[in-house]
Design a protein around this motif. Structure first.
Motif, PDB file in Angstrom:
ATOM      1  N   GLU A  40       0.920  -1.259   0.056  1.00 25.70           N
ATOM      2  CA  GLU A  40      -0.082  -0.015  -0.171  1.00 25.70           C
ATOM      3  C   GLU A  40       0.767   1.332  -0.032  1.00 25.70           C
ATOM      4  N   GLN A  41       2.255   1.159   0.067  1.00 31.06           N
ATOM      5  CA  GLN A  41       3.211   2.058  -0.061  1.00 31.06           C
ATOM      6  C   GLN A  41       2.776   2.814   0.994  1.00 31.06           C
ATOM      7  N   VAL A  42       2.593   2.479   2.403  1.00 27.99           N
ATOM      8  CA  VAL A  42       2.661   3.237   3.721  1.00 27.99           C
ATOM      9  C   VAL A  42       4.379   3.554   3.973  1.00 27.99           C
ATOM     10  N   PRO A  43       4.237   4.713   4.746  1.00 32.38           N
ATOM     11  CA  PRO A  43       5.883   4.735   5.085  1.00 32.38           C
ATOM     12  C   PRO A  43       6.065   3.917   5.898  1.00 32.38           C
ATOM     13  N   LYS A  44       7.760   3.717   6.106  1.00 26.76           N
ATOM     14  CA  LYS A  44       8.219   2.514   6.780  1.00 26.76           C
ATOM     15  C   LYS A  44       7.923   2.815   8.193  1.00 26.76           C
ATOM     16  N   GLU A  45       7.835   4.092   8.946  1.00 25.18           N
ATOM     17  CA  GLU A  45       7.393   4.157  10.192  1.00 25.18           C
ATOM     18  C   GLU A  45       6.355   3.451  10.808  1.00 25.18           C
ATOM     19  N   ILE A  46       5.459   3.201   9.927  1.00 24.39           N
ATOM     20  CA  ILE A  46       4.247   2.383  10.175  1.00 24.39           C
ATOM     21  C   ILE A  46       4.469   0.947  10.291  1.00 24.39           C
ATOM     22  N   VAL A  47       5.626   0.557  10.056  1.00 23.50           N
ATOM     23  CA  VAL A  47       6.038  -0.847   9.886  1.00 23.50           C
ATOM     24  C   VAL A  47       6.320  -1.363  11.456  1.00 23.50           C
ATOM     25  N   PRO A  48       5.495  -2.317  12.041  1.00 18.58           N
ATOM     26  CA  PRO A  48       5.812  -2.671  13.482  1.00 18.58           C
ATOM     27  C   PRO A  48       7.051  -3.345  13.599  1.00 18.58           C
ATOM     28  N   SER A  49       8.223  -2.694  13.553  1.00 22.36           N
ATOM     29  CA  SER A  49       9.289  -3.319  13.561  1.00 22.36           C
ATOM     30  C   SER A  49       9.686  -3.858  15.199  1.00 22.36           C
ATOM     31  N   HIS A  50       9.096  -3.372  16.079  1.00 23.13           N
ATOM     32  CA  HIS A  50       9.711  -3.610  17.513  1.00 23.13           C
ATOM     33  C   HIS A  50       8.955  -5.173  17.374  1.00 23.13           C
ATOM     34  N   GLU A  51       7.797  -5.652  17.001  1.00 27.21           N
ATOM     35  CA  GLU A  51       7.178  -6.805  17.159  1.00 27.21           C
ATOM     36  C   GLU A  51       8.003  -7.751  16.174  1.00 27.21           C
ATOM     37  N   LEU A  52       8.450  -7.434  15.006  1.00 26.55           N
ATOM     38  CA  LEU A  52       9.252  -8.495  14.409  1.00 26.55           C
ATOM     39  C   LEU A  52      10.660  -8.629  14.994  1.00 26.55           C
ATOM     40  N   GLU A  53      11.030  -7.677  15.662  1.00 26.99           N
ATOM     41  CA  GLU A  53      12.353  -7.789  16.318  1.00 26.99           C
ATOM     42  C   GLU A  53      12.349  -8.815  17.255  1.00 26.99           C
ATOM     43  N   ARG A  54      11.107  -8.654  17.979  1.00 25.85           N
ATOM     44  CA  ARG A  54      10.868  -9.470  19.205  1.00 25.85           C
ATOM     45  C   ARG A  54      10.821 -11.012  18.450  1.00 25.85           C
ATOM     46  N   GLU A  55      10.183 -11.262  17.558  1.00 34.22           N
ATOM     47  CA  GLU A  55       9.764 -12.636  17.054  1.00 34.22           C
ATOM     48  C   GLU A  55      11.215 -12.899  16.549  1.00 34.22           C
ATOM     49  N   LEU A  56      12.338 -12.183  15.959  1.00 40.05           N
ATOM     50  CA  LEU A  56      13.651 -12.740  15.398  1.00 40.05           C
ATOM     51  C   LEU A  56      14.250 -13.135  16.677  1.00 40.05           C
ATOM     52  N   SER A  57      14.147 -12.246  17.804  1.00 39.09           N
ATOM     53  CA  SER A  57      15.101 -12.729  19.085  1.00 39.09           C
ATOM     54  C   SER A  57      14.489 -14.039  19.272  1.00 39.09           C
ATOM     55  N   GLU A  58      13.382 -14.355  19.539  1.00 38.66           N
ATOM     56  CA  GLU A  58      12.783 -15.648  19.960  1.00 38.66           C
ATOM     57  C   GLU A  58      13.268 -16.765  18.878  1.00 38.66           C
TER      58      GLU A  58
END
Length: 108
Positions: A40-58
């Motif tokens: 949808e070409q939403v600005p990257k600030e809206i991407v929930p990076s903290h959730e992805l980073e937590r998943e990657l850590s797990e």
């Protein structure tokens, strides 16, 4: 019916593999949200990076207990995610899904 596990059953890795699969499923769910936002070409600030980073850590912690092959693939996934986060583009997002597919194939 036999009470024994089937041939090839490895009690030491079955539970960690299931745990890694669960974490991978959670990560894929989040990554699919990122993909839909990205399309949808939403600005990257809206991407929930903290959730992805937590998943990657797990994922990383779970892969450590399974050995080098799993750890290598998870570390590649983390590296590709970092590159995507720095400069989001469709090619990097596709690479992330490719990394996920490689890990899923190893877990089968």
């Amino acid at each position: 019916m036999s009470q024994f596990p089937p041939p090839g059953y490895d009690d030491e890795t079955v539970v960690p593999q299931k745990q890694l699969k669960l974490f991978l499923d959670h990560f894929v769910d989040r990554l699919e949200v990122v993909q839909s936002l990205f399309q949808e070409q939403v600005p990257k600030e809206i991407v929930p990076s903290h959730e992805l980073e937590r998943e990657l850590s797990e994922l990383h912690a779970s892969a450590e207990s399974l050995g080098e092959e799993y750890l290598f693939l998870v570390e590649r996934l983390i590296r590709d995610y970092t590159h995507f986060k720095q400069e989001p583009d469709q090619e990097k997002l596709d690479r992330l899904f490719g990394d996920v597919k490689s890990l899923e194939l190893l877990l089968v």
